[in-house]
Design a protein around this motif. Sequence first.
Motif, PDB file in Angstrom:
ATOM      1  N   ASP A   1       0.806  -1.221   0.000  1.00 39.70           N
ATOM      2  CA  ASP A   1       0.000   0.000   0.000  1.00 39.70           C
ATOM      3  C   ASP A   1       0.842   1.277   0.000  1.00 39.70           C
ATOM      4  N   TYR A   2       2.160   1.160   0.124  1.00 43.47           N
ATOM      5  CA  TYR A   2       3.074   2.302  -0.005  1.00 43.47           C
ATOM      6  C   TYR A   2       4.126   1.980  -1.062  1.00 43.47           C
ATOM      7  N   LEU A   3       3.673   1.454  -2.183  1.00 43.43           N
ATOM      8  CA  LEU A   3       4.559   0.948  -3.223  1.00 43.43           C
ATOM      9  C   LEU A   3       5.585   1.978  -3.696  1.00 43.43           C
ATOM     10  N   GLU A   4       5.186   3.215  -3.864  1.00 37.69           N
ATOM     11  CA  GLU A   4       6.110   4.228  -4.393  1.00 37.69           C
ATOM     12  C   GLU A   4       7.322   4.442  -3.485  1.00 37.69           C
ATOM     13  N   THR A   5       7.160   4.297  -2.180  1.00 35.03           N
ATOM     14  CA  THR A   5       8.319   4.391  -1.284  1.00 35.03           C
ATOM     15  C   THR A   5       8.940   3.027  -1.037  1.00 35.03           C
ATOM     16  N   SER A   6       8.144   1.979  -1.038  1.00 30.53           N
ATOM     17  CA  SER A   6       8.658   0.625  -0.817  1.00 30.53           C
ATOM     18  C   SER A   6       9.635   0.206  -1.909  1.00 30.53           C
ATOM     19  N   ILE A   7       9.395   0.659  -3.118  1.00 30.86           N
ATOM     20  CA  ILE A   7      10.233   0.270  -4.249  1.00 30.86           C
ATOM     21  C   ILE A   7      11.686   0.720  -4.042  1.00 30.86           C
ATOM     22  N   ASN A   8      11.890   1.763  -3.252  1.00 30.27           N
ATOM     23  CA  ASN A   8      13.243   2.269  -2.991  1.00 30.27           C
ATOM     24  C   ASN A   8      14.103   1.277  -2.213  1.00 30.27           C
ATOM     25  N   ALA A   9      13.490   0.341  -1.518  1.00 32.03           N
ATOM     26  CA  ALA A   9      14.237  -0.657  -0.732  1.00 32.03           C
ATOM     27  C   ALA A   9      14.656  -1.857  -1.577  1.00 32.03           C
ATOM     28  N   VAL A  10      14.222  -1.900  -2.829  1.00 25.98           N
ATOM     29  CA  VAL A  10      14.477  -3.053  -3.684  1.00 25.98           C
ATOM     30  C   VAL A  10      15.581  -2.734  -4.691  1.00 25.98           C
ATOM     31  N   ASN A  11      16.637  -3.517  -4.647  1.00 28.34           N
ATOM     32  CA  ASN A  11      17.777  -3.371  -5.558  1.00 28.34           C
ATOM     33  C   ASN A  11      17.524  -4.252  -6.779  1.00 28.34           C
ATOM     34  N   LYS A  12      17.531  -3.670  -7.960  1.00 33.89           N
ATOM     35  CA  LYS A  12      17.246  -4.431  -9.187  1.00 33.89           C
ATOM     36  C   LYS A  12      18.244  -5.557  -9.430  1.00 33.89           C
ATOM     37  N   ASP A  13      19.417  -5.479  -8.833  1.00 31.53           N
ATOM     38  CA  ASP A  13      20.461  -6.475  -9.067  1.00 31.53           C
ATOM     39  C   ASP A  13      20.406  -7.660  -8.109  1.00 31.53           C
ATOM     40  N   LYS A  14      19.549  -7.606  -7.101  1.00 33.24           N
ATOM     41  CA  LYS A  14      19.452  -8.691  -6.122  1.00 33.24           C
ATOM     42  C   LYS A  14      18.203  -9.530  -6.360  1.00 33.24           C
ATOM     43  N   THR A  15      18.253 -10.752  -5.897  1.00 34.13           N
ATOM     44  CA  THR A  15      17.082 -11.628  -5.939  1.00 34.13           C
ATOM     45  C   THR A  15      16.335 -11.495  -4.615  1.00 34.13           C
ATOM     46  N   TYR A  16      15.023 -11.371  -4.694  1.00 34.57           N
ATOM     47  CA  TYR A  16      14.177 -11.254  -3.509  1.00 34.57           C
ATOM     48  C   TYR A  16      13.061 -12.291  -3.557  1.00 34.57           C
ATOM     49  N   TYR A  17      12.753 -12.825  -2.396  1.00 37.38           N
ATOM     50  CA  TYR A  17      11.626 -13.723  -2.215  1.00 37.38           C
ATOM     51  C   TYR A  17      10.556 -12.904  -1.512  1.00 37.38           C
ATOM     52  N   VAL A  18       9.361 -12.854  -2.089  1.00 38.87           N
ATOM     53  CA  VAL A  18       8.329 -11.913  -1.672  1.00 38.87           C
ATOM     54  C   VAL A  18       7.130 -12.663  -1.088  1.00 38.87           C
ATOM     55  N   HIS A  19       6.662 -12.186   0.065  1.00 37.72           N
ATOM     56  CA  HIS A  19       5.469 -12.807   0.668  1.00 37.72           C
ATOM     57  C   HIS A  19       4.568 -11.764   1.287  1.00 37.72           C
ATOM     58  N   CYS A  20       3.331 -12.167   1.483  1.00 36.62           N
ATOM     59  CA  CYS A  20       2.355 -11.390   2.245  1.00 36.62           C
ATOM     60  C   CYS A  20       1.741 -12.366   3.248  1.00 36.62           C
ATOM     61  N   ARG A  21       0.479 -12.254   3.545  1.00 34.85           N
ATOM     62  CA  ARG A  21      -0.132 -13.193   4.485  1.00 34.85           C
ATOM     63  C   ARG A  21      -0.445 -14.523   3.812  1.00 34.85           C
ATOM     64  N   SER A  22      -1.078 -14.443   2.632  1.00 31.89           N
ATOM     65  CA  SER A  22      -1.493 -15.692   1.987  1.00 31.89           C
ATOM     66  C   SER A  22      -1.051 -15.842   0.540  1.00 31.89           C
ATOM     67  N   GLY A  23      -0.634 -14.763  -0.104  1.00 34.67           N
ATOM     68  CA  GLY A  23      -0.133 -14.872  -1.461  1.00 34.67           C
ATOM     69  C   GLY A  23      -0.693 -13.885  -2.468  1.00 34.67           C
ATOM     70  N   TYR A  24      -1.793 -13.232  -2.172  1.00 36.97           N
ATOM     71  CA  TYR A  24      -2.411 -12.327  -3.140  1.00 36.97           C
ATOM     72  C   TYR A  24      -1.602 -11.041  -3.320  1.00 36.97           C
ATOM     73  N   ARG A  25      -1.315 -10.342  -2.222  1.00 38.45           N
ATOM     74  CA  ARG A  25      -0.606  -9.056  -2.316  1.00 38.45           C
ATOM     75  C   ARG A  25       0.807  -9.221  -2.863  1.00 38.45           C
ATOM     76  N   SER A  26       1.455 -10.323  -2.527  1.00 37.25           N
ATOM     77  CA  SER A  26       2.824 -10.526  -3.025  1.00 37.25           C
ATOM     78  C   SER A  26       2.816 -10.680  -4.547  1.00 37.25           C
ATOM     79  N   MET A  27       1.815 -11.346  -5.096  1.00 38.23           N
ATOM     80  CA  MET A  27       1.711 -11.476  -6.553  1.00 38.23           C
ATOM     81  C   MET A  27       1.482 -10.111  -7.208  1.00 38.23           C
TER      82      MET A  27
END
Length: 114
Positions: A46-72
């Motif tokens: 819900d704060y994607l525009e600021t959250s994106i700053n924590a993600v480095n395009k060169d690294k691999t990330y495993y993404v989760h939420c509570r059940s799987g919808y928001r992470s997708m």
Amino acid sequence: VDSISSITADELAYINKKEPINILDVRKESEYNSEHIENAINTPLDYLETSINAVNKDKTYYVHCRSGYRSMVFVSILKSKGYKNLIDIQGGINAIKTNGTFQITEYVAPTTLL
């Protein structure tokens, strides 16, 4: 046509035994503060525009939420912005807790965080 890579909590645990991993928790900050995987980075959808700053395009990330919808949704949006190394964790933190491999912070009732 593009696709989103997705793995189970068991597959994530297997990878984690072999190498250090980066985990993004896209749940709301209150959910994260209530309980989260130790060392996971909170990047709320819900704060994607600021959250994106924590993600480095060169690294691999495993993404989760509570059940799987928001992470997708999170992975899909970032992929459209050129991020390639994002992998969804099927079943979210619910599946990760069931797996029992990861250190989860002690649960704090969200109402006590107000």
